[in-house]
Design a protein around this motif. Sequence first.
Motif, PDB file in Angstrom:
ATOM      1  N   SER A 249       0.993  -0.987   0.123  1.00  0.00           N
ATOM      2  CA  SER A 249       0.005  -0.100   0.197  1.00  0.00           C
ATOM      3  C   SER A 249       0.788   1.918   0.267  1.00  0.00           C
ATOM      4  O   SER A 249       0.291   2.241  -0.160  1.00  0.00           O
ATOM      5  CB  SER A 249      -0.912   0.147   1.199  1.00  0.00           C
TER       6      SER A 249
ATOM      7  N   ALA B  27      -0.538   4.924  -1.062  1.00  0.00           N
ATOM      8  CA  ALA B  27      -0.481   6.178   0.317  1.00  0.00           C
ATOM      9  C   ALA B  27       0.136   7.127   0.190  1.00  0.00           C
ATOM     10  O   ALA B  27       0.077   8.638   0.610  1.00  0.00           O
ATOM     11  CB  ALA B  27      -0.095   5.075   1.453  1.00  0.00           C
TER      12      ALA B  27
ATOM     13  N   ARG C 175      -6.503   3.194   2.302  1.00  0.00           N
ATOM     14  CA  ARG C 175      -5.422   2.359   2.196  1.00  0.00           C
ATOM     15  C   ARG C 175      -6.110   1.018   3.097  1.00  0.00           C
ATOM     16  O   ARG C 175      -6.183  -0.062   2.073  1.00  0.00           O
ATOM     17  CB  ARG C 175      -4.429   2.815   2.968  1.00  0.00           C
TER      18      ARG C 175
ATOM     19  N   LEU D 229      -6.967  -1.311  -0.762  1.00  0.00           N
ATOM     20  CA  LEU D 229      -5.550  -2.074  -0.850  1.00  0.00           C
ATOM     21  C   LEU D 229      -4.624  -2.981   0.105  1.00  0.00           C
ATOM     22  O   LEU D 229      -5.662  -3.776   0.816  1.00  0.00           O
ATOM     23  CB  LEU D 229      -4.302  -1.176  -0.392  1.00  0.00           C
TER      24      LEU D 229
ATOM     25  N   ARG E 146      -0.891  -7.730   2.001  1.00  0.00           N
ATOM     26  CA  ARG E 146      -0.728  -6.372   1.697  1.00  0.00           C
ATOM     27  C   ARG E 146       0.455  -5.666   2.959  1.00  0.00           C
ATOM     28  O   ARG E 146       1.239  -6.159   4.046  1.00  0.00           O
ATOM     29  CB  ARG E 146      -1.798  -5.580   2.740  1.00  0.00           C
TER      30      ARG E 146
ATOM     31  N   SER F 238       3.013  -1.953   4.294  1.00  0.00           N
ATOM     32  CA  SER F 238       3.518  -0.449   3.969  1.00  0.00           C
ATOM     33  C   SER F 238       4.784  -0.585   3.710  1.00  0.00           C
ATOM     34  O   SER F 238       5.154   0.806   3.599  1.00  0.00           O
ATOM     35  CB  SER F 238       2.777  -0.633   5.403  1.00  0.00           C
TER      36      SER F 238
ATOM     37  N   SER G  78       7.787   1.191   1.988  1.00  0.00           N
ATOM     38  CA  SER G  78       7.731   2.715   0.436  1.00  0.00           C
ATOM     39  C   SER G  78       8.987   2.644   0.092  1.00  0.00           C
ATOM     40  O   SER G  78       9.284   4.284  -0.206  1.00  0.00           O
ATOM     41  CB  SER G  78       6.602   3.274   0.894  1.00  0.00           C
TER      42      SER G  78
ATOM     43  N   SER H 288       3.342   0.075   9.357  1.00  0.00           N
ATOM     44  CA  SER H 288       2.735   0.732   8.950  1.00  0.00           C
ATOM     45  C   SER H 288       2.745   2.593   9.349  1.00  0.00           C
ATOM     46  O   SER H 288       2.223   2.877   7.955  1.00  0.00           O
ATOM     47  CB  SER H 288       1.138   0.346   9.518  1.00  0.00           C
TER      48      SER H 288
END
Length: 589
Positions: free
Chosen positions: A298, A302, A345, A349, A467, A469, A471, A492
């Motif tokens: 996600s 996000a 999210r 997601l 899923r 987080s 990034s 997250s």
Amino acid sequence: MTPAAAKPLKPLHRRPAPFLLGLLALLGLPALAACTLLEEPAPAPPRQMVTAANPLAAEAGMAMLRQGGSAIDAAIAAELVLGLVEPQSSGIGGGAFLLHYDAAARAVSAYDGRETAPSAADEALFLDAAGEPLAFWDAVVGGRSVGTPGLLRMLEAAHRDHGKLAWSSLFQPAIRLAEEGFAVSPRLHALIAADKYLKRYPATAAYFHDAGGNPLPVGHLLKNQDYADTLRLVAQRGADAFYKGWVALDIVNAVRGAADNPGLLSYPDLRGYHAKRREPLCLPYRRWTVCGMPPPTSGGVAVLQTLKLLEAFDLAALAPAPGESPGAEAIHLVAEASRLAFADRNRFLADSDFVEVPVDRLLDPLYLAARAVLIDPAASMGQASPGLRTPQAHSPAQLNPPSTSHLSVVDAEGNAVSMTASIESAFGARVMVRGFLLNNELTDFSFRPSVDGRPVANRVQPGKRPRSSMSPTLVLDGDGRFVMAIGSPGGSRIIGYTTKAIIAALDWSLTMQQAVALPNFVNRNGATDLEEGTGIEAAKAELEALGHEVNIRGMTSGLHGIRRIANGPQGGGLEGGADPRREGVVLSE
């Protein structure tokens, strides 16, 4: 060497010596020439750089660059060492997401090495006999939470596309360190001492404790011949040596034989695993282009949503002074944008190979412009609602313990890597096999498969990727040239940490080191968290007056970034940042 440690070269003399002045006068030359002759040139800015969460890992990456290796080569060598010296965070028993920038083509590619649920798993994987969700740690520790590891398949695919050095050579630094030993760091010692589950399984207990059952002390020379042997097999035979044969069988036996909490992973799950090359998500942000990973993480959606929601606001005017923390006004705007991003999210997601994820609609400029109107500079909106109508239920909140590791690399040709790797919580499932820990990534799925009769997008399904987080992010300029690589661990909160660093570097013109070290502030569509023990705590009262619920808490990010400096004494170069909250460094040449 970190940028902070580099010292500028000084001229040999502040002033010409008297005898030299006289000699120059006899020759009819101006005294200024002496100063010019005696000044040493400014050092050339670095052209290749590695920043990672441990000095030994960063050095392994730099060793590959010195041999003429690519950014991918360096990233692989560094990650294999991280799996040894930072085993609680990432490794070959887990997975990763990787973004690669090709300088010649000015193109970004995305590699998905996320773990998959066993083929025998179903929606009831984390439900008890009464159909209620298991307690989080009852689900984590043991084989139940272990997904099919994806890291090595992903690294192999990326190396096939962008590697320059021989695959086997990338394993040598980690093999050597595993056999010769490395000193247990203060962070590793503290995490061992704090973990009450490491003694659950004999192999894990024996590796992390001495004969008396005490946590390995700081400085203890820790060797891992089993890990060296595993790496040597993969170096010689490729990733097949991990996913087929005895290594795979040992993984399956460890998962299925985990006392009290066996898992469902099978030999066909390992044999059939495929890393995926996906289309990166890239959107303009002011005068830059920001690229992130698509689902099943996600993080890309996000981070991009948060940035685009903030474009209507003059963040540059809210830049903190050097050495100071962001003020309440800036925190408020970022937190409100993050609320909106997390509302979407948590509803939409998930793994887009299994459920419909409306990525294009979520990143549509008109949709985001309409959502941005909900941000009131004078008051918090409170909990935000998703912006689209779908039959999917909101994903229930559950624990998401921070672990993971991020590294960034730029090679001499300007190619770049931003990679985030993880085994999920610290020490993963606490199951160790052949010298490495197995992940507990399956607990990133929603334990509840449905809410009020509606399916949760991130529910467990066989073969599905949970899923994330994570990034990893790349930033380009208007001409498609590399500007920055950034990312972080942190559960997250990774999304907030990464967004903070991007805003600090781009909107507030902080150096890369200042951007990663800046106090953290995160909102996940609930309370606004401010980093404990930093100057940002001063914003609490003002944020509360705006309607925020504020928590002061520890926020151990692990941001590692590299940025291209457009102008410099030699025409530009690179600057790096390593998060002071962990043990990382920046190395460059």
